[in-house]
Design a protein around this motif. Structure first.
Motif, PDB file in Angstrom:
ATOM      1  N   LEU A 133       0.837  -1.203   0.000  1.00  0.00           N
ATOM      2  CA  LEU A 133       0.000   0.000   0.000  1.00  0.00           C
ATOM      3  C   LEU A 133       0.870   1.250   0.000  1.00  0.00           C
ATOM      4  CD1 LEU A 133      -2.919   1.056   0.111  1.00  0.00           C
ATOM      5  CD2 LEU A 133      -2.706   1.098   2.600  1.00  0.00           C
ATOM      6  N   ASN A 134       1.887   1.249   0.862  1.00  0.00           N
ATOM      7  CA  ASN A 134       2.802   2.392   0.923  1.00  0.00           C
ATOM      8  C   ASN A 134       3.486   2.599  -0.424  1.00  0.00           C
ATOM      9  OD1 ASN A 134       2.175   2.920   3.551  1.00  0.00           O
ATOM     10  ND2 ASN A 134       4.003   1.943   4.427  1.00  0.00           N
ATOM     11  N   ALA A 135       3.966   1.503  -1.007  1.00  0.00           N
ATOM     12  CA  ALA A 135       4.638   1.591  -2.313  1.00  0.00           C
ATOM     13  C   ALA A 135       3.667   2.127  -3.342  1.00  0.00           C
ATOM     14  CB  ALA A 135       5.161   0.214  -2.718  1.00  0.00           C
ATOM     15  N   SER A 136       2.457   1.640  -3.333  1.00  0.00           N
ATOM     16  CA  SER A 136       1.434   2.069  -4.292  1.00  0.00           C
ATOM     17  C   SER A 136       1.125   3.542  -4.097  1.00  0.00           C
ATOM     18  CB  SER A 136       0.181   1.218  -4.085  1.00  0.00           C
ATOM     19  OG  SER A 136      -0.904   1.761  -4.796  1.00  0.00           O
ATOM     20  N   ILE A 142       4.143  10.106  -6.509  1.00  0.00           N
ATOM     21  CA  ILE A 142       5.246  10.521  -7.379  1.00  0.00           C
ATOM     22  C   ILE A 142       4.694  10.743  -8.775  1.00  0.00           C
ATOM     23  CG2 ILE A 142       7.376   9.775  -8.497  1.00  0.00           C
ATOM     24  CD1 ILE A 142       8.084   8.370  -5.833  1.00  0.00           C
ATOM     25  N   GLY A 143       3.904   9.813  -9.204  1.00  0.00           N
ATOM     26  CA  GLY A 143       3.313   9.926 -10.560  1.00  0.00           C
ATOM     27  C   GLY A 143       2.448  11.157 -10.661  1.00  0.00           C
ATOM     28  N   SER A 144       1.681  11.431  -9.668  1.00  0.00           N
ATOM     29  CA  SER A 144       0.775  12.579  -9.730  1.00  0.00           C
ATOM     30  C   SER A 144       1.565  13.871  -9.607  1.00  0.00           C
ATOM     31  CB  SER A 144      -0.313  12.478  -8.667  1.00  0.00           C
ATOM     32  OG  SER A 144       0.216  12.724  -7.389  1.00  0.00           O
TER      33      SER A 144
END
Length: 157
Positions: A133-136, A142-144
């Protein structure tokens, strides 16, 4: 002389009679002494018999007392034996309770170990899920962030 001779014979007969009487008297005295001695022996024997009879009575009384004491002791021993049987029975029941409690404790410990194992497993799964979940979330943020910079640059162009 004939009268004199008869008187002599008569005197001799009297002397012989007297001698016989003395002899018989002596025999009678001996018999009387023997009787007295026998009477004394019988009297002593009678006293001994009486004494023995008294001793036997005392012994019989003592035996009765001992028999009563033995009966009392026997009754006490029977009661003690019954109490011991009850106590042994109670101890047997207590042992059974302790064995059941021990078996229950072992079952509880196994159940607890299984629950701990399950909890550790669930905890590991939760940690893995948390990491994922943290990675996601990081990836997404980061992506946003990148897209928002890009979009702001893009909008400025």
């Amino acid at each position: 002389g004939r009268v004199h001779m008869e008187a002599d014979n008569h005197e001799r007969e009297l002397q012989m009679s007297q001698a016989r009487l003395l002899s018989q008297n002596s025999e009678l005295q001996a018999a009387h002494h023997a009787l007295a001695s026998t009477e004394h022996a019988l009297s002593s024997a009678l006293l001994r018999q009486h004494s023995t009879f008294n001793e036997l009575n005392a012994t019989a009384a003592s035996l009765k007392v001992n028999a009563r004491k033995l009966q009392e002791t026997d009754a006490t021993l029977r009661t003690t034996f019954e109490n011991l049987k009850k106590a042994r029975s109670m101890l047997g029941a207590r042992d059974e309770e302790l064995n059941n409690a021990r078996a229950q404790r072992e079952t509880d410990e196994r159940d607890l170990a299984a629950v701990k194992k399950t909890l550790l497993s669930k905890s590991a799964e939760l940690q893995a899920a948390q990491k994922a979940l943290n990675a996601s979330v990081q990836e997404h943020s980061i992506g946003s962030l990148g897209s928002s910079k890009g979009s702001s640059k893009g909008s400025s162009k």
